[in-house]
Design an enzyme around this catalytic site. Structure first.
Site, PDB file in Angstrom:
ATOM      1  N   GLU A  22     -16.663 -55.942  18.142  1.00 35.74           N
ATOM      2  CA  GLU A  22     -15.819 -56.301  19.055  1.00 35.74           C
ATOM      3  C   GLU A  22     -14.537 -55.290  18.957  1.00 35.74           C
ATOM      4  OE1 GLU A  22     -16.067 -60.609  21.083  1.00 35.74           O
ATOM      5  OE2 GLU A  22     -15.081 -60.482  19.204  1.00 35.74           O
ATOM      6  N   ASN A  56     -46.465 -39.021  19.561  1.00 40.43           N
ATOM      7  CA  ASN A  56     -47.069 -37.720  19.694  1.00 40.43           C
ATOM      8  C   ASN A  56     -46.410 -36.736  20.669  1.00 40.43           C
ATOM      9  OD1 ASN A  56     -48.860 -37.560  17.429  1.00 40.43           O
ATOM     10  ND2 ASN A  56     -50.378 -38.663  18.362  1.00 40.43           N
ATOM     11  N   HIS A  83     -19.484 -60.394  22.304  1.00 40.13           N
ATOM     12  CA  HIS A  83     -18.573 -61.753  22.447  1.00 40.13           C
ATOM     13  C   HIS A  83     -19.535 -62.634  22.715  1.00 40.13           C
ATOM     14  CE1 HIS A  83     -14.966 -64.149  22.623  1.00 40.13           C
ATOM     15  NE2 HIS A  83     -15.483 -64.490  23.815  1.00 40.13           N
TER      16      HIS A  83
END
Length: 671
Positions: free
Chosen positions: A68, A402, A46
């Site tokens: 929203e 990795n 918002h």
């Protein structure tokens, strides 16, 4: 116009914070679906929506409006939180980041139509606008070539769409119909990158009814610039198509059942801290850099004044003048020191600004590789220079990838060896002396020296003769050699033989060091040592043929004075034997093409420097002590000079070159 620019800068700064906060909450949403968590994400969305609307950035406003709406459905218990919802919210977040970069002028991305469509139809569970009527065929794991092809198509700006197709039961010659549909798709929408089953040529012997039935349900991937709705509509225009479901293809790996994968474990549960904490203001980086340069100039003048005080104290008869000068010098020294500390702290950032990028990385990789992995973050409040944080991000990404790919074993392998199915990757940071220590640790299978050596020999990274003289620890460090890789096949994650050599070179470019501690079957820890800042360093000042040089203290392991008879020669190479350890010896004057001093001292000053597990002894003419110096670049006229990392202006006005230690190791072919 100037005011608008200021507002835009403030908006971008706010977006960086808000989007980081949203990512932080979304990472916790997979294992914390409480109303407080949903409300925190809703409030952040918002805020972004309001700010973007005020600035007239309609694309960002539209995306956050749909986010929203989804979150409001969750709040009202009309929609359940699941992996598909979280993945969609992450996709929306990635688009918001792209839009933010576009507003900054860094990218050219504005096509949000397909994303808005996905957000709007998600509530109805309609991937292509129509609910599925039957059991559709699922995608199998892609081959290496198919995965690489997909990435190439993505780089051209096309979307990858997954199409699930069902032909009607009364369709005659389904194989031929399937082939014609595929031809139509390629003509109208784009290339077919994968299909299951593969389309046969018309006129080919399709076989009996059982073989024909394989074409009843199919799944394929296409690269296209069209929307999913357009492709679905085109498929339904064929009379024999019973059902067509089209959606954006997210990953080249099969979807895995939802574990508590990539759960992010921190010291405290997430809280919305928007209204807490000290008051702050935003200052541009350029202003801080300018202020730092001024402090550097003051530091040089303060050193000059201190040297002048020492000179006057020895020669000036007026004790009152000398005392007054000493008081002023001491006061300026304290003031400059406090000012330097204050500016340094202003440049410092908590390392959490860097660490917060990694939970998303681990989450995505764990899904791609089908592993259940927990990321643990410690030392989040450790502060580090902003410049160092920016530079160390890529090496840490390599180490984490990795650890997830090579380090953590598959669940069945872990269980068979008595471990829990869930693997753990831990990042930690802390201060030690004037350095920052960062560790990347996993509880995986560890590094097996024999496997490393075998791979290095096979790829020609080392010779048979060199391999015969390597210890297990030396073999482990072969992973830093250019072109080295133990991956069985190339993937999106690893296996191209680039990465670990880049990690070490980038760390050394920051005047840092990296060390490996690995136990086969138990796990691996990478320890990185970095200077707190790149602007001002503590260096060891030495004399080489009447010239001043600075050796960064972060590289200095030990300082010794030895007799000539203690210096040996092995195969034409000078070496120093200290505590049964043989260390190669380099005469700095010879390396830098200077003449050695005619008068030899009884005891030769030696500076032992280190990089990873390797050491080199540097023979100098004179040791002049430690000194804080401001690093200056050599400029574009001189460019990059071997063995020189930069320069510093000393208190007496002379220029001292700063030695780049990594060059000496390259010269000795120890990297």
């Amino acid at each position: 116009m100037e005011d608008l620019s200021a507002y835009r800068e403030a908006f971008i700064g706010e977006m960086v914070d808000q989007l980081e906060r949203m990512e932080h909450y979304l990472l916790h949403l997979e294992h914390d679906t409480s109303s407080d968590m949903i409300q925190s994400i809703f409030r952040t969305a918002h805020t972004i929506k309001g700010s973007s609307a005020a600035m007239g950035f309609d694309e960002m406003k539209s995306v956050t409006h749909e986010v929203e709406h989804l979150l409001d459905m969750v709040r009202s218990n009309k929609l359940q939180v699941g992996r598909s919802l979280v993945n969609l919210l992450f996709e929306a977040l990635d688009h918001l980041k792209l839009l933010r970069d576009e507003y900054m002028g860094e990218t050219a991305f504005s096509d949000i139509a397909f994303l808005l469509h996905k957000l709007r139809i998600f509530i109805e569970h309609k991937p292509s606008g129509e609910p599925p009527k039957g059991e559709l065929k699922e995608l199998k794991a892609l081959t290496l070539e198919q995965s690489l092809r997909l990435e190439e198509v993505r780089e051209t700006g096309c979307s990858i769409l997954k199409v699930q197709l069902e032909l009607s039961a009364d369709c005659i010659m389904k194989g031929a119909r399937y082939y014609l549909i595929m031809q139509d798709i390629q003509a109208r929408f784009g290339a077919v990158l994968y299909s299951d089953p593969a389309a046969s040529e018309p006129g080919a012997p399709f076989g009996d009814d059982a073989e024909e039935e394989q074409y009843s349900r199919s799944v394929f991937l296409i690269g296209t610039r069209e929307s999913a709705e357009a492709v679905a509509a085109g498929l339904r225009s064929h009379s024999d198509v019973e059902e067509a479901a089209v959606e954006l293809y997210q990953s080249s790996a099969p979807v895995i059942p939802k574990p508590s994968a990539s759960a992010v474990k921190e010291q405290a549960a997430p809280e919305d801290k928007q209204n807490k904490g000290p008051q702050t203001i935003r200052v541009s980086v350029e202003r801080l850099e300018h202020l730092m340069n001024l402090v550097g100039e003051l530091l040089i003048d303060q050193t000059s004044l201190a040297q002048l005080k020492q000179s006057v104290t020895r020669s000036h008869p007026n004790e009152e003048f000398v005392e007054r000068l000493g008081d002023i010098s001491d006061h300026i020294s304290r003031t400059v020191g406090e000012l330097q500390d204050s500016v340094m702290k202003a440049r410092m950032l908590p390392i959490k600004h860097l660490f917060q990028r990694f939970p998303r990385t681990v989450r995505d990789l764990s899904q791609k590789l089908g592993k259940d992995i927990e990321l643990v973050l410690d030392g989040m409040e450790t502060e580090l220079d902003r410049t160092v944080i920016e530079e160390i991000g890529d090496p840490l990404i390599h180490l984490i990838r990795n650890a997830v790919d090579h380090g953590i074993e598959a669940a069945d392998v872990r269980i068979a060896s008595g471990k829990s199915a869930k693997g753990t990757v831990r990042l930690n940071s802390y201060h030690e002396d004037n350095q920052v220590i960062i560790t990347v640790e996993d509880d995986g299978g560890g590094i097996r020296p024999e496997a490393i050596l075998e791979s290095a020999l096979r790829k020609g990274v080392v010779t048979e003769e060199e391999a015969a003289h390597l210890s297990d620890q030396d073999a482990v460090y072969l992973i830093f050699r250019p072109g080295f890789s133990t991956a069985a096949q190339v993937s999106e994650v690893s296996g191209r033989g680039v990465g670990m050599d880049i990690v070490r070179s980038q760390i050394e470019r920051l005047n840092g060091m990296i060390h490996i501690d690995s136990q086969p079957g138990t796990g691996t820890r990478f320890t990185i040592r970095l200077p707190l800042t790149l602007a001002i360093i503590t260096g060891l000042k030495v004399k080489v043929s009447q010239r001043d040089y600075i050796i960064p203290m972060t590289n200095v392991v030990e300082i010794v004075r030895v007799l000539d008879k203690e210096i040996k020669t092995i195969r034409g190479q000078s070496v120093l034997v200290i505590r049964k350890e043989t260390i190669p010896l380099v005469w700095l004057s010879d390396t830098l093409n200077y003449e050695r001093p005619l008068k030899q001292k009884k005891h030769q000053p030696i500076v032992i420097v280190g990089s990873a597990e390797k050491k080199i002894a540097l023979a100098v003419d004179e040791l002049l002590g430690n000194q804080e110096v401001v690093i200056k670049t050599l400029g574009s006229y001189l460019g990059k000079i071997p063995y020189v990392a930069g320069a510093a202006i000393l208190g007496n006005g002379r220029v001292a070159l700063i030695a780049e230690i990594s060059y000496f190791f390259q010269m000795m072919k120890m990297q």
